[in-house]
Design a protein around this motif. Structure first.
Motif, PDB file in Angstrom:
ATOM      1  N   SER A  36      -8.336  14.432  -6.031  1.00  0.00           N
ATOM      2  CA  SER A  36      -7.189  14.915  -5.240  1.00  0.00           C
ATOM      3  C   SER A  36      -7.184  14.251  -3.862  1.00  0.00           C
ATOM      4  CB  SER A  36      -7.238  16.431  -5.098  1.00  0.00           C
ATOM      5  OG  SER A  36      -8.469  16.773  -4.517  1.00  0.00           O
ATOM      6  N   GLU A  37      -8.399  14.024  -3.336  1.00  0.00           N
ATOM      7  CA  GLU A  37      -8.515  13.410  -2.011  1.00  0.00           C
ATOM      8  C   GLU A  37      -8.101  11.929  -2.073  1.00  0.00           C
ATOM      9  OE1 GLU A  37     -12.511  13.012   0.816  1.00  0.00           O
ATOM     10  OE2 GLU A  37     -12.657  12.940  -1.359  1.00  0.00           O
ATOM     11  N   PHE A  38      -8.527  11.247  -3.148  1.00  0.00           N
ATOM     12  CA  PHE A  38      -8.190   9.832  -3.306  1.00  0.00           C
ATOM     13  C   PHE A  38      -6.675   9.684  -3.477  1.00  0.00           C
ATOM     14  CE2 PHE A  38      -8.726   5.638  -5.649  1.00  0.00           C
ATOM     15  CZ  PHE A  38      -9.206   4.961  -4.545  1.00  0.00           C
ATOM     16  N   ALA A  39      -6.090  10.628  -4.216  1.00  0.00           N
ATOM     17  CA  ALA A  39      -4.631  10.610  -4.411  1.00  0.00           C
ATOM     18  C   ALA A  39      -3.941  10.736  -3.049  1.00  0.00           C
ATOM     19  CB  ALA A  39      -4.215  11.766  -5.320  1.00  0.00           C
ATOM     20  N   ARG A  40      -4.457  11.646  -2.189  1.00  0.00           N
ATOM     21  CA  ARG A  40      -3.843  11.831  -0.856  1.00  0.00           C
ATOM     22  C   ARG A  40      -4.000  10.567  -0.017  1.00  0.00           C
ATOM     23  NH1 ARG A  40      -6.743  15.476   1.948  1.00  0.00           N
ATOM     24  NH2 ARG A  40      -7.788  16.368   0.141  1.00  0.00           N
ATOM     25  N   LEU A  41      -5.183   9.922  -0.127  1.00  0.00           N
ATOM     26  CA  LEU A  41      -5.412   8.692   0.649  1.00  0.00           C
ATOM     27  C   LEU A  41      -4.396   7.615   0.245  1.00  0.00           C
ATOM     28  CD1 LEU A  41      -6.948   6.754   2.523  1.00  0.00           C
ATOM     29  CD2 LEU A  41      -8.619   6.400   0.703  1.00  0.00           C
ATOM     30  N   ILE A  42      -4.178   7.484  -1.058  1.00  0.00           N
ATOM     31  CA  ILE A  42      -3.237   6.449  -1.528  1.00  0.00           C
ATOM     32  C   ILE A  42      -1.832   6.748  -0.988  1.00  0.00           C
ATOM     33  CG2 ILE A  42      -2.163   5.441  -3.620  1.00  0.00           C
ATOM     34  CD1 ILE A  42      -5.119   4.587  -3.083  1.00  0.00           C
ATOM     35  N   ARG A  43      -1.446   8.028  -1.054  1.00  0.00           N
ATOM     36  CA  ARG A  43      -0.104   8.386  -0.526  1.00  0.00           C
ATOM     37  C   ARG A  43      -0.037   8.097   0.972  1.00  0.00           C
ATOM     38  NH1 ARG A  43      -0.379  12.976  -3.820  1.00  0.00           N
ATOM     39  NH2 ARG A  43      -0.840  14.326  -2.052  1.00  0.00           N
ATOM     40  N   TYR A  44      -1.116   8.436   1.679  1.00  0.00           N
ATOM     41  CA  TYR A  44      -1.145   8.245   3.136  1.00  0.00           C
ATOM     42  C   TYR A  44      -0.996   6.758   3.470  1.00  0.00           C
ATOM     43  CZ  TYR A  44      -2.447   9.063   8.002  1.00  0.00           C
ATOM     44  OH  TYR A  44      -2.425   9.142   9.372  1.00  0.00           O
ATOM     45  N   LEU A  45      -1.720   5.918   2.744  1.00  0.00           N
ATOM     46  CA  LEU A  45      -1.654   4.475   2.993  1.00  0.00           C
ATOM     47  C   LEU A  45      -0.252   3.942   2.715  1.00  0.00           C
ATOM     48  CD1 LEU A  45      -5.072   3.356   1.430  1.00  0.00           C
ATOM     49  CD2 LEU A  45      -4.485   3.481   3.867  1.00  0.00           C
ATOM     50  N   LYS A  46       0.347   4.455   1.635  1.00  0.00           N
ATOM     51  CA  LYS A  46       1.694   3.973   1.276  1.00  0.00           C
ATOM     52  C   LYS A  46       2.721   4.384   2.337  1.00  0.00           C
ATOM     53  CE  LYS A  46       3.384   3.580  -2.920  1.00  0.00           C
ATOM     54  NZ  LYS A  46       3.333   2.228  -3.468  1.00  0.00           N
ATOM     55  N   GLU A  47       2.486   5.568   2.921  1.00  0.00           N
ATOM     56  CA  GLU A  47       3.469   6.056   3.901  1.00  0.00           C
ATOM     57  C   GLU A  47       3.245   5.504   5.307  1.00  0.00           C
ATOM     58  OE1 GLU A  47       3.036  10.261   3.402  1.00  0.00           O
ATOM     59  OE2 GLU A  47       3.980  10.177   1.412  1.00  0.00           O
ATOM     60  N   ASN A  48       2.007   5.062   5.612  1.00  0.00           N
ATOM     61  CA  ASN A  48       1.701   4.738   7.013  1.00  0.00           C
ATOM     62  C   ASN A  48       1.242   3.308   7.279  1.00  0.00           C
ATOM     63  OD1 ASN A  48       1.986   7.495   8.369  1.00  0.00           O
ATOM     64  ND2 ASN A  48       0.695   7.927   6.584  1.00  0.00           N
ATOM     65  N   THR A  49       1.209   2.450   6.242  1.00  0.00           N
ATOM     66  CA  THR A  49       0.764   1.069   6.485  1.00  0.00           C
ATOM     67  C   THR A  49       1.982   0.149   6.600  1.00  0.00           C
ATOM     68  OG1 THR A  49      -1.199   1.492   5.173  1.00  0.00           O
ATOM     69  CG2 THR A  49      -0.677  -0.807   5.581  1.00  0.00           C
ATOM     70  N   PRO A  50       2.131  -0.503   7.759  1.00  0.00           N
ATOM     71  CA  PRO A  50       3.279  -1.409   7.903  1.00  0.00           C
ATOM     72  C   PRO A  50       3.240  -2.538   6.864  1.00  0.00           C
ATOM     73  CG  PRO A  50       2.111  -1.088  10.000  1.00  0.00           C
ATOM     74  CD  PRO A  50       1.289  -0.419   8.949  1.00  0.00           C
ATOM     75  N   GLY A  51       4.356  -2.734   6.188  1.00  0.00           N
ATOM     76  CA  GLY A  51       4.484  -3.862   5.242  1.00  0.00           C
ATOM     77  C   GLY A  51       3.884  -3.605   3.869  1.00  0.00           C
ATOM     78  N   ILE A  52       3.396  -2.379   3.610  1.00  0.00           N
ATOM     79  CA  ILE A  52       2.683  -2.135   2.344  1.00  0.00           C
ATOM     80  C   ILE A  52       3.592  -2.331   1.120  1.00  0.00           C
ATOM     81  CG2 ILE A  52       3.045   0.391   2.195  1.00  0.00           C
ATOM     82  CD1 ILE A  52      -0.369  -0.405   1.585  1.00  0.00           C
ATOM     83  N   ASP A  53       4.886  -2.119   1.313  1.00  0.00           N
ATOM     84  CA  ASP A  53       5.804  -2.267   0.175  1.00  0.00           C
ATOM     85  C   ASP A  53       5.985  -3.735  -0.234  1.00  0.00           C
ATOM     86  OD1 ASP A  53       6.802  -2.265   2.746  1.00  0.00           O
ATOM     87  OD2 ASP A  53       8.879  -2.202   2.037  1.00  0.00           O
ATOM     88  N   LYS A  54       5.459  -4.675   0.579  1.00  0.00           N
ATOM     89  CA  LYS A  54       5.618  -6.104   0.236  1.00  0.00           C
ATOM     90  C   LYS A  54       4.437  -6.623  -0.588  1.00  0.00           C
ATOM     91  CE  LYS A  54       7.323  -7.490   4.688  1.00  0.00           C
ATOM     92  NZ  LYS A  54       6.378  -7.047   5.572  1.00  0.00           N
ATOM     93  N   VAL A  55       3.386  -5.797  -0.708  1.00  0.00           N
ATOM     94  CA  VAL A  55       2.179  -6.288  -1.406  1.00  0.00           C
ATOM     95  C   VAL A  55       1.816  -5.349  -2.554  1.00  0.00           C
ATOM     96  CG1 VAL A  55       1.237  -7.360   0.673  1.00  0.00           C
ATOM     97  CG2 VAL A  55       0.642  -4.997   0.146  1.00  0.00           C
ATOM     98  N   SER A  56       0.866  -5.782  -3.367  1.00  0.00           N
ATOM     99  CA  SER A  56       0.361  -4.914  -4.443  1.00  0.00           C
ATOM    100  C   SER A  56      -0.734  -4.029  -3.876  1.00  0.00           C
ATOM    101  CB  SER A  56      -0.273  -5.757  -5.533  1.00  0.00           C
ATOM    102  OG  SER A  56       0.679  -6.240  -6.389  1.00  0.00           O
ATOM    103  N   LEU A  57      -0.754  -2.781  -4.313  1.00  0.00           N
ATOM    104  CA  LEU A  57      -1.799  -1.857  -3.856  1.00  0.00           C
ATOM    105  C   LEU A  57      -2.781  -1.649  -5.002  1.00  0.00           C
ATOM    106  CD1 LEU A  57      -2.907   0.013  -1.712  1.00  0.00           C
ATOM    107  CD2 LEU A  57      -1.356   1.798  -2.506  1.00  0.00           C
ATOM    108  N   SER A  58      -4.050  -1.980  -4.729  1.00  0.00           N
ATOM    109  CA  SER A  58      -5.072  -1.957  -5.777  1.00  0.00           C
ATOM    110  C   SER A  58      -6.148  -0.914  -5.455  1.00  0.00           C
ATOM    111  CB  SER A  58      -5.697  -3.356  -5.825  1.00  0.00           C
ATOM    112  OG  SER A  58      -6.825  -3.377  -6.654  1.00  0.00           O
TER     113      SER A  58
END
Ligand code: KIV
Ligand code: ZN
Length: 503
Positions: A177-199
């Protein structure tokens, strides 16, 4: 459906397992199998680590086409140069560079400040992008790093040209559950994340590598890093076969799929186990020898009525030919009756009951009751009728410039009958000659041969599965002459057809 990329790191993180050491040829064999499995990326090694690792990455980069080939590199120039040197002939190369981002790693391992770490990461990614069109950046120990620091460093490396951002749970510390929250947090708060693949790249120290990887997929991760049989540092990495089959079996949950040819999973697991010398535990999900074996009587009964009662995926979907119903003391009458039918014994209810009582007595003494045990029980119990067809004489002439021809004499109800036939090969000629005598319309479904002893006078055992009138019959033959073993196996199955039709 989103396509989740499968990044296989068996040859890099998997090879980091204690006690594993693969040479270039072995790594190449595994890489060929990974290409058949259709993984998206093969991490072939860590080029700077040793001349052997360099040679493996280079050989795989040269030889394996249709898949991205990657080398790991620390976030320093020499590593990146070496990785590129090894990768440059790949059809689709990827440099994977990393640096640790948790306070404990930055302070004690790297002895660097967070600002210095960001600067090193940016410089490394820029340098790698100058050489290679695809660059992955990993924040080692991400799950014990400050989340806002992760957003900052990921934002900076994306600006510097990274095409993939990887979030490793390096020490297997995260909860799903914590890892899921981290992934959501990164997707919402990292500039430019939608331009790259998230692994994601999860380790199994708490047995949660697969659960964490799947939680990440549910929350938007595009790529999972994993290994065959879950090999990897310490307790290993997420097992590729488990991640892939979970996504496939619960596609409606993930609304995602992978490009993996799942029918190649079992072969990949066997190959990696053989070459690394690391056996797969029996009850390992998907590829363990018990993963499709049913022992409890109630389960066997359910399976024979409808396989979906106790199987959520088919053995065929991972490349196995069938599930394994193990006959033992927990087996019920239904399973025993079914196996007897497969062996060609079509007994009535009373006879089944008789055999079942003998079977239970034997199963109490033996862990597993084999097909030969069952056949012996039937023979003892019912003084089996003599076989209708018996082999008396066999002559085969074959070679690379003659048409294979067989002459066969069978004793048919005590009378000798002789026939000859040509064929595509010596075994085919023998079977055709036998068919001429028996006049049965038999279709050969399977033919297997194996040596059951070693040495020059090894005994060969041939097993055939034939079909007549929609029913399957198994026959076995044993001889030091493989053509004779083939004839005996075929006749064994044919005599079962006769017995079943007499019944
Ligand atoms: O576990 C880890 O952090 C790694 C990285 C190099 C991706 O293997
Ligand atoms: Zn790792």
């Amino acid at each position: 459906m989103r396509m989740i990329k499968i990044f296989d790191t068996t040859l890099r993180d998997g090879e980091q397992s204690a006690g594993i050491n693969l040479n270039v040829e072995e790594k190449l064999q595994i890489a060929r199998q990974l290409a058949r499995l259709n993984v998206d990326i093969i991490e072939a090694g860590f080029a700077i680590v040793s001349p052997g690792d360099f040679a493996s990455v280079q050989t795989i980069a040269r030889e394996i086409k249709g898949v991205t080939v990657c080398s790991l590199a620390r976030a320093v120039k020499v590593d990146i140069e070496r990785a590129w040197e090894a990768l440059k002939e790949a059809e689709n190369p990827l440099i994977h560079t990393f640096i640790a981002t948790s306070d404990i790693h930055m302070k004690y391992k790297l002895n660097k400040s967070p600002d210095q770490v960001v600067a090193m990461a940016v410089e490394a990614v820029k340098y790698a992008r100058g050489l290679c069109p695809n660059v992955e950046f990993s924040a080692e120990d991400a799950t014990r790093s400050d989340w806002d620091f992760l957003c900052r460093i990921f934002g900076e490396v994306i600006k510097a040209g990274a095409t993939v951002i990887n979030v490793p749970d390096t020490v297997g510390y995260a909860m799903p559950s914590e890892f899921a929250r981290l992934i959501r947090y990164l997707k919402e708060n990292t500039p430019g994340i939608d331009k790259v693949s998230l692994s994601v790249h999860c380790h199994n120290d708490l047995g949660l590598a697969v659960a964490n990887s799947l939680a990440a997929v549910e929350n938007g991760a595009d790529q999972v890093e994993c290994t065959i049989n879950g090999l990897g540092e310490r307790a290993g990495n997420a097992a590729l076969e488990e991640v892939v089959m979970a996504i496939k079996t619960r596609a409606e949950n993930f609304k995602a799929d992978t490009r993996i040819v799942t029918e190649q999973i079992y072969r990949s697991s066997r190959l990696v186990s053989t070459l690394t010398g690391k056996p797969v535990q029996h009850n390992k999900a998907i590829v363990g020898s018990n993963a499709f074996a049913h022992e409890a009587g109630i389960h066997q009964d359910g399976m024979l009525k409808n396989r979906m009662t106790y199987e959520i995926m088919t053995p065929q979907s991972i490349g196995l030919s069938q599930s394994n119903i193990v006959l033992g003391k927990h087996s019920g009458r239904h399973a025993v009756k079914n196996r007897l039918l497969e062996l060609g014994y079509n007994l009535d209810e009373l006879e089944i009951e008789q055999i079942y009582q003998r079977f239970i007595e034997l199963a109490d003494k033996k862990k597993e009751v084999t097909d030969s045990d069952l056949e012996a029980l039937v023979r003892n119990e019912f003084q089996a009728v003599a076989d209708r067809f018996e082999l008396e004489y066999l002559h085969v002439s074959t070679g690379n410039s003659t048409i294979p021809t067989a002459t066969i004499r069978l004793k048919v109800d005590e009378t000798p009958v002789q026939e000859a036939s040509c064929g595509d090969g010596p075994v085919d000629a023998v079977y055709k000659a036998i068919d001429r005598i028996t006049k049965l319309k038999v279709k050969l479904d399977e033919y297997n041969i194996k040596a059951v002893t070693s040495g020059e006078d090894a005994l060969g055992e041939v097993t055939v599965k034939v079909r007549e009138n929609g029913n399957a019959y198994i026959g076995r033959g044993l001889s030091t002459d493989i053509i004779e073993a083939s004839a005996l196996a075929y006749l064994h199955a044919i005599n079962k057809i006769i017995r079943a039709s007499n019944k």
